[in-house]
Design an enzyme around this catalytic site. Sequence first.
Site, short mmCIF file in Angstrom:
data_model
loop_
_atom_site.label_atom_id
_atom_site.label_comp_id
_atom_site.label_asym_id
_atom_site.label_seq_id
_atom_site.Cartn_x
_atom_site.Cartn_y
_atom_site.Cartn_z
N CYS A 1 0.82 -1.22 0.00
CA CYS A 1 0.00 0.00 0.00
C CYS A 1 0.85 1.26 0.00
O CYS A 1 0.44 2.29 -0.55
CB CYS A 1 -0.97 0.01 1.17
SG CYS A 1 -0.20 -0.16 2.80
N HIS B 1 -2.45 1.16 7.04
CA HIS B 1 -2.68 1.20 5.59
C HIS B 1 -2.43 2.61 5.07
O HIS B 1 -2.86 3.60 5.68
CB HIS B 1 -4.11 0.78 5.28
CG HIS B 1 -4.43 0.66 3.82
ND1 HIS B 1 -3.81 -0.24 2.98
CD2 HIS B 1 -5.31 1.35 3.04
CE1 HIS B 1 -4.30 -0.11 1.76
NE2 HIS B 1 -5.20 0.85 1.77
#
Length: 214
Positions: free
Chosen positions: A90, A164
């Site tokens: 990510c 994330h």
Amino acid sequence: MASEQRWIPLESNPKVLNKYVHNLGMDAGWNFVDVFGLDPELLAMVPRPAAALVLLFPDDKETVNQLIGEYQSDYPDSLYYTKQTIGNACGTVAIVHALANNENVIPFDAAKHFKTFLEKTKPLNPEERAKHLEQDNLMGAAHGDCAQEGDTQAPSQDEHVKSHFVALVHCNGTLYELDGRKEAPVVHGTTSADTFLEDAAEVVKKFMARDPEI
């Protein structure tokens, strides 16, 4: 995720991110910097212009599934969006979103790899771009090198990290949240080159209201 490929997670550290993007060919006059707070006096410390904002937040499924903003499946062709199919990638996907959507603002060295990566992936759809990243050994190697550069010991590629990265970018007067795990780009209203950082800060405040651990 559709792919079993996994990378070592990146540390949220400007030193790490800057080494990564400069090695890939981003102009040395542009850098990632920390944003120390969302109050006007702290935002004023951020060098301008601000081209994108990369946000790291806790990856809690209960809160992440509470969508902030609205999906836009019919987004303009000028917005670069890619899916994420590599585990723990990510950070790289957020960087790709931040850089690819500022090609007209940030100079890139044509002899370095990111310019080539961008030229090859711009004609592709989001799923094809994700597949290309899976197969791009130079991007994978650049990610792997910088994943070892943080101030803390890098976790293993098999570890499921509980955070994330996403990118907030400006495209054609609209503020977008780009997250390769979502079904489409997420719209967060209007913005401009002059007001982007302040507008993005308001979006971050909504993330914080959803999840106070940010």
